[in-house]
Scaffold this motif. Sequence first.
Motif, PDB file in Angstrom:
ATOM      1  N   PHE A 221      56.319  36.640  33.655  1.00 39.59           N
ATOM      2  CA  PHE A 221      55.873  36.849  32.123  1.00 39.59           C
ATOM      3  C   PHE A 221      57.103  37.080  31.427  1.00 39.59           C
ATOM      4  O   PHE A 221      58.127  37.564  31.840  1.00 39.59           O
ATOM      5  CB  PHE A 221      54.971  38.147  32.151  1.00 39.59           C
ATOM      6  N   GLY A 222      57.019  36.712  29.996  1.00 35.94           N
ATOM      7  CA  GLY A 222      58.111  36.981  29.138  1.00 35.94           C
ATOM      8  C   GLY A 222      57.869  36.134  27.893  1.00 35.94           C
ATOM      9  O   GLY A 222      56.696  35.886  27.403  1.00 35.94           O
ATOM     10  N   ASP A 223      58.812  35.972  27.220  1.00 39.68           N
ATOM     11  CA  ASP A 223      58.716  35.424  25.721  1.00 39.68           C
ATOM     12  C   ASP A 223      58.115  34.015  25.739  1.00 39.68           C
ATOM     13  O   ASP A 223      58.451  33.213  26.885  1.00 39.68           O
ATOM     14  CB  ASP A 223      60.070  35.179  25.108  1.00 39.68           C
ATOM     15  N   PRO A 224      57.183  33.603  24.990  1.00 43.13           N
ATOM     16  CA  PRO A 224      56.413  32.554  25.181  1.00 43.13           C
ATOM     17  C   PRO A 224      57.043  31.339  25.428  1.00 43.13           C
ATOM     18  O   PRO A 224      56.469  30.297  26.044  1.00 43.13           O
ATOM     19  CB  PRO A 224      55.664  32.269  23.412  1.00 43.13           C
ATOM     20  N   GLU A 225      58.392  30.986  24.747  1.00 46.96           N
ATOM     21  CA  GLU A 225      58.983  29.760  25.056  1.00 46.96           C
ATOM     22  C   GLU A 225      59.692  29.705  26.391  1.00 46.96           C
ATOM     23  O   GLU A 225      59.550  28.626  27.002  1.00 46.96           O
ATOM     24  CB  GLU A 225      60.218  29.511  23.902  1.00 46.96           C
ATOM     25  N   ARG A 226      59.860  30.687  27.075  1.00 44.55           N
ATOM     26  CA  ARG A 226      60.341  30.686  28.203  1.00 44.55           C
ATOM     27  C   ARG A 226      59.037  30.275  29.034  1.00 44.55           C
ATOM     28  O   ARG A 226      59.166  29.356  30.331  1.00 44.55           O
ATOM     29  CB  ARG A 226      60.736  31.998  28.755  1.00 44.55           C
ATOM     30  N   ILE A 227      58.056  30.927  29.160  1.00 43.83           N
ATOM     31  CA  ILE A 227      56.868  30.503  30.063  1.00 43.83           C
ATOM     32  C   ILE A 227      56.368  29.319  29.653  1.00 43.83           C
ATOM     33  O   ILE A 227      55.871  28.655  30.525  1.00 43.83           O
ATOM     34  CB  ILE A 227      55.709  31.709  29.593  1.00 43.83           C
ATOM     35  N   ASP A 228      56.365  28.837  28.446  1.00 44.50           N
ATOM     36  CA  ASP A 228      55.930  27.292  28.050  1.00 44.50           C
ATOM     37  C   ASP A 228      56.875  26.477  28.915  1.00 44.50           C
ATOM     38  O   ASP A 228      56.262  25.439  29.669  1.00 44.50           O
ATOM     39  CB  ASP A 228      55.993  27.078  26.821  1.00 44.50           C
TER      40      ASP A 228
ATOM     41  N   LEU B  94      58.384  27.164  31.852  1.00 44.93           N
ATOM     42  CA  LEU B  94      58.167  27.324  33.283  1.00 44.93           C
ATOM     43  C   LEU B  94      56.916  26.491  33.458  1.00 44.93           C
ATOM     44  O   LEU B  94      56.980  25.651  34.505  1.00 44.93           O
ATOM     45  CB  LEU B  94      58.251  28.707  33.531  1.00 44.93           C
ATOM     46  N   VAL B  95      55.879  26.485  32.830  1.00 49.03           N
ATOM     47  CA  VAL B  95      54.698  25.843  32.968  1.00 49.03           C
ATOM     48  C   VAL B  95      54.789  24.357  33.100  1.00 49.03           C
ATOM     49  O   VAL B  95      54.258  23.618  33.707  1.00 49.03           O
ATOM     50  CB  VAL B  95      53.482  26.267  31.971  1.00 49.03           C
ATOM     51  N   ALA B  96      55.680  23.885  32.135  1.00 46.47           N
ATOM     52  CA  ALA B  96      56.168  22.412  32.163  1.00 46.47           C
ATOM     53  C   ALA B  96      56.976  21.974  33.110  1.00 46.47           C
ATOM     54  O   ALA B  96      56.741  20.748  33.472  1.00 46.47           O
ATOM     55  CB  ALA B  96      56.642  22.284  30.629  1.00 46.47           C
ATOM     56  N   GLY B  97      57.949  22.856  33.649  1.00 44.74           N
ATOM     57  CA  GLY B  97      58.854  22.596  34.818  1.00 44.74           C
ATOM     58  C   GLY B  97      58.779  22.870  36.077  1.00 44.74           C
ATOM     59  O   GLY B  97      59.495  22.540  36.866  1.00 44.74           O
ATOM     60  N   VAL B  98      57.856  23.711  36.327  1.00 42.29           N
ATOM     61  CA  VAL B  98      57.494  24.333  37.639  1.00 42.29           C
ATOM     62  C   VAL B  98      56.068  23.927  38.126  1.00 42.29           C
ATOM     63  O   VAL B  98      55.035  24.286  37.666  1.00 42.29           O
ATOM     64  CB  VAL B  98      57.613  25.736  37.870  1.00 42.29           C
ATOM     65  N   PRO B  99      56.053  22.929  38.992  1.00 40.31           N
ATOM     66  CA  PRO B  99      54.696  22.371  39.524  1.00 40.31           C
ATOM     67  C   PRO B  99      53.817  23.489  39.914  1.00 40.31           C
ATOM     68  O   PRO B  99      54.303  24.334  41.120  1.00 40.31           O
ATOM     69  CB  PRO B  99      54.933  21.430  40.447  1.00 40.31           C
ATOM     70  N   GLY B 100      52.613  23.678  39.696  1.00 37.26           N
ATOM     71  CA  GLY B 100      51.594  24.793  40.150  1.00 37.26           C
ATOM     72  C   GLY B 100      51.395  25.934  39.272  1.00 37.26           C
ATOM     73  O   GLY B 100      50.720  26.787  39.633  1.00 37.26           O
ATOM     74  N   LEU B 101      52.372  26.121  38.472  1.00 35.78           N
ATOM     75  CA  LEU B 101      52.231  27.186  37.451  1.00 35.78           C
ATOM     76  C   LEU B 101      51.457  26.812  36.193  1.00 35.78           C
ATOM     77  O   LEU B 101      51.629  25.805  35.876  1.00 35.78           O
ATOM     78  CB  LEU B 101      53.676  27.819  36.924  1.00 35.78           C
ATOM     79  N   VAL B 102      50.480  27.720  35.810  1.00 37.78           N
ATOM     80  CA  VAL B 102      49.651  27.531  34.639  1.00 37.78           C
ATOM     81  C   VAL B 102      49.824  28.811  33.735  1.00 37.78           C
ATOM     82  O   VAL B 102      49.928  29.706  34.264  1.00 37.78           O
ATOM     83  CB  VAL B 102      48.286  27.331  35.183  1.00 37.78           C
ATOM     84  N   GLU B 103      49.535  28.399  32.627  1.00 37.10           N
ATOM     85  CA  GLU B 103      49.495  29.568  31.713  1.00 37.10           C
ATOM     86  C   GLU B 103      48.133  30.592  32.039  1.00 37.10           C
ATOM     87  O   GLU B 103      47.297  30.200  32.306  1.00 37.10           O
ATOM     88  CB  GLU B 103      49.256  29.242  30.224  1.00 37.10           C
ATOM     89  N   ALA B 104      48.653  32.020  32.042  1.00 37.21           N
ATOM     90  CA  ALA B 104      47.602  33.152  32.228  1.00 37.21           C
ATOM     91  C   ALA B 104      47.222  34.089  31.432  1.00 37.21           C
ATOM     92  O   ALA B 104      46.385  34.699  31.563  1.00 37.21           O
ATOM     93  CB  ALA B 104      47.952  33.769  33.599  1.00 37.21           C
TER      94      ALA B 104
ATOM     95  N   PRO C 201      55.726  39.137  21.297  1.00 43.12           N
ATOM     96  CA  PRO C 201      54.654  38.319  21.775  1.00 43.12           C
ATOM     97  C   PRO C 201      54.999  37.956  23.374  1.00 43.12           C
ATOM     98  O   PRO C 201      56.610  37.670  23.505  1.00 43.12           O
ATOM     99  CB  PRO C 201      54.698  37.224  20.730  1.00 43.12           C
ATOM    100  N   VAL C 202      54.410  37.931  23.986  1.00 42.76           N
ATOM    101  CA  VAL C 202      54.606  37.740  25.535  1.00 42.76           C
ATOM    102  C   VAL C 202      53.388  36.838  26.026  1.00 42.76           C
ATOM    103  O   VAL C 202      52.248  36.760  25.613  1.00 42.76           O
ATOM    104  CB  VAL C 202      54.607  39.160  26.351  1.00 42.76           C
ATOM    105  N   LYS C 203      53.865  35.889  26.866  1.00 43.68           N
ATOM    106  CA  LYS C 203      52.940  35.108  27.747  1.00 43.68           C
ATOM    107  C   LYS C 203      53.143  35.535  29.270  1.00 43.68           C
ATOM    108  O   LYS C 203      54.121  35.791  29.624  1.00 43.68           O
ATOM    109  CB  LYS C 203      53.008  33.654  27.548  1.00 43.68           C
ATOM    110  N   ALA C 204      51.908  34.996  30.155  1.00 36.52           N
ATOM    111  CA  ALA C 204      52.274  35.199  31.334  1.00 36.52           C
ATOM    112  C   ALA C 204      51.671  34.120  32.174  1.00 36.52           C
ATOM    113  O   ALA C 204      50.912  33.214  31.477  1.00 36.52           O
ATOM    114  CB  ALA C 204      51.098  36.324  32.100  1.00 36.52           C
TER     115      ALA C 204
END
Length: 244
Positions: free
Chosen positions: A79-86, A88-98, A237-240
């Motif tokens: 979890f962290g700032d939205p641009e970092r999570i976005d 990660l979701v784009a660059g790490v297979p298996g990760l999805v926005e939660a 703002p934060v995303k997980a």
Amino acid sequence: MVEHDELVRRCGGDAMCVWVAQGLTGGRRAWASADGRAVVVAGAGLCRYDRLALYGPVDALVPLVREVSAEVGPSYRPFGDPERIDALVAGVPGLVEAGSFGWMDMAEGAPASVAGAGRARWLGEDATDEVAALIEAGFPGSYAKPGMPGVERWAGVRDADGRLLAVAALAWSAPGIGLLAGVGVDPAARGRGLGRMVCAFVLAEARGRHGRAALMVDEWNHAAVRMYQGLGMVYRPVKAAAWR
């Protein structure tokens, strides 16, 4: 591995990293990228989840999160700032926005006292059943509940007859950061400023005990965000993300 003082230096005292680190005790760990530009911190059992806090540029975070996640396992949610999570979701297979929410903190150097605590006081252990009943009635989805590991202490506001009307907890606090959680108000007593009163008390106590105060809030709960802002908190703002 990164030691606690080095972690704080590398992340510039970032509140979410410091909170997840929990002083790097109890199995909490931190890693830095090979070039030193990124940091990932793993903390188990924090506000319901095993969490990974992130700091640094996304190009260094993506490979570091892959490495750390392979070591700690899929229960750990970045979890962290939205641009970092976005990224990660784009660059790490298996990760999805939660999901997305807000982190709010009262930085070091803010006034130690928070005005408006009024009748709020710490509650004794004999109030556990009352707190549980009020949380069930006023905030059944609360991550903090009496008896849960990491939930340290409850504060409350009573009426003239001694009936408990509002509660909040100090929970999952770290060296340097006290966390407000479990805010609940009797549905019949809403609109009287009692939630603000008990939050002001716990935030002041968190500042006095730990130096900084923080909380997490649903992004859609605009009334709560405005109340916390009125108590000196700053919204972030934060995303997980989670593993599919």
